[in-house]
Design a protein around this motif. Structure first.
Motif, short mmCIF file in Angstrom:
data_model
loop_
_atom_site.label_atom_id
_atom_site.label_comp_id
_atom_site.label_asym_id
_atom_site.label_seq_id
_atom_site.Cartn_x
_atom_site.Cartn_y
_atom_site.Cartn_z
N ARG A 3 1.03 -1.56 -0.37
CA ARG A 3 0.23 -0.26 0.11
C ARG A 3 0.99 1.49 -0.28
O ARG A 3 2.27 1.34 -0.02
CB ARG A 3 -0.79 -0.13 1.21
N LEU A 23 -2.32 -2.68 -9.27
CA LEU A 23 -2.79 -3.24 -8.04
C LEU A 23 -4.41 -3.27 -9.39
O LEU A 23 -5.59 -4.30 -8.70
CB LEU A 23 -2.61 -2.81 -6.43
N GLU A 24 -4.63 -1.72 -9.02
CA GLU A 24 -6.47 -2.05 -10.14
C GLU A 24 -6.24 -2.66 -11.26
O GLU A 24 -7.54 -3.42 -11.39
CB GLU A 24 -6.18 -0.01 -10.54
N THR A 25 -5.45 -3.27 -11.63
CA THR A 25 -5.30 -3.75 -13.20
C THR A 25 -5.79 -4.46 -12.88
O THR A 25 -6.54 -5.89 -13.32
CB THR A 25 -4.64 -3.20 -14.23
N ASP A 26 -4.94 -5.44 -12.05
CA ASP A 26 -5.18 -7.04 -11.49
C ASP A 26 -6.60 -6.90 -10.61
O ASP A 26 -6.87 -7.77 -11.21
CB ASP A 26 -3.74 -7.40 -10.13
N TYR A 27 -7.20 -6.52 -10.18
CA TYR A 27 -8.43 -6.47 -9.56
C TYR A 27 -9.62 -6.26 -10.84
O TYR A 27 -10.30 -7.31 -10.91
CB TYR A 27 -8.59 -4.98 -8.53
N ASN A 28 -9.30 -5.35 -11.55
CA ASN A 28 -9.87 -5.01 -12.54
C ASN A 28 -9.79 -6.86 -14.23
O ASN A 28 -11.02 -6.57 -14.58
CB ASN A 28 -9.78 -4.21 -14.07
N LYS A 29 -9.17 -7.36 -13.35
CA LYS A 29 -9.43 -8.82 -14.54
C LYS A 29 -10.38 -9.11 -13.59
O LYS A 29 -11.25 -10.35 -14.48
CB LYS A 29 -8.27 -9.32 -14.24
N GLY A 30 -10.88 -9.14 -12.61
CA GLY A 30 -12.49 -9.69 -12.41
C GLY A 30 -13.76 -9.23 -12.27
O GLY A 30 -14.89 -9.62 -11.89
N ARG A 34 -17.91 -10.80 -11.34
CA ARG A 34 -18.21 -9.12 -10.45
C ARG A 34 -20.07 -9.08 -10.62
O ARG A 34 -20.59 -9.30 -10.23
CB ARG A 34 -17.88 -8.17 -9.90
#
Length: 198
Positions: A3, A23-30, A34
């Protein structure tokens, strides 16, 4: 857990913002996972009809597919009411904002305005103007939105319609949302939308 150190955005360093971007790019893979979960949760909304909101959405998409619509339009039909539980008075705009980076502008416009266009079927029963959609009569996507509502949305409350499960549409969702966001080759020229609710 990785962080940043800053507590005000203006104090962030380039290194910290690169971390957040990763981190946002990794999260957006999901994202599709969602969306699928959010669709599944719509099965618990909308009482009073003969089908729940998920069945309505699946049926709308199935009708679009049966009529030979392309994947952009089928995905638009599947997601058109996704905002009902969180944005009950502007659900159309909510759903349109989700698909906007990934589909052609016609589909975004239709999803954005379908709530207003659906008023044609019932607004007069509440003393409203069922012809309010006609303010867009000269818009290039007017007839497409009329057709979307007439052929797929307003008639998709039939418990006997052969409706495929959500898994049937998952590959389409994954293909559409795998596109680069806001790719001009996909979305084309964006058409100005009205932000009147309904």
């Amino acid at each position: 857990m990785e962080r940043v150190n800053f507590i005000e955005m203006k104090a962030g360093t380039a290194e910290e913002y690169h971390l957040l971007e990763r981190l946002e790019t990794d999260y957006n893979k999901g994202l599709v996972d969602r969306i699928l979960l959010a669709l599944e949760q719509t099965a618990e909304t909308l009482s009073g009809y003969q089908v729940n909101r998920l069945e309505h959405s699946l049926q709308s998409a199935a009708r679009a597919e049966a009529d030979g619509a392309d994947e952009d339009m089928i995905v638009g039909a599947l997601l058109h009411d996704l905002g009902d539980s969180l944005a009950p008075y502007n659900h159309s705009q909510y759903a349109a904002s989700i698909i906007r980076p990934y589909v052609r502008s016609e589909v975004t416009w239709i999803v954005h305005h379908h709530g207003l266009f659906q008023n044609y079927y019932y607004a007069h029963h509440y003393g409203g103007d069922r012809y309010e959609r006609d303010r867009y009569k000269n818009h290039p996507f007017y007839q497409s939105c009329v057709d979307f509502c007439e052929k797929w949305d307003q008639k998709s409350f039939d418990p006997n319609y052969p409706t495929p499960p959500l898994s049937h549409f998952e590959p389409m969702l994954r293909r559409v949302f795998a596109r680069a966001p806001f790719d001009p080759a996909v979305i084309g020229d964006e058409v100005e939308v009205s932000y009147a609710v309904r």
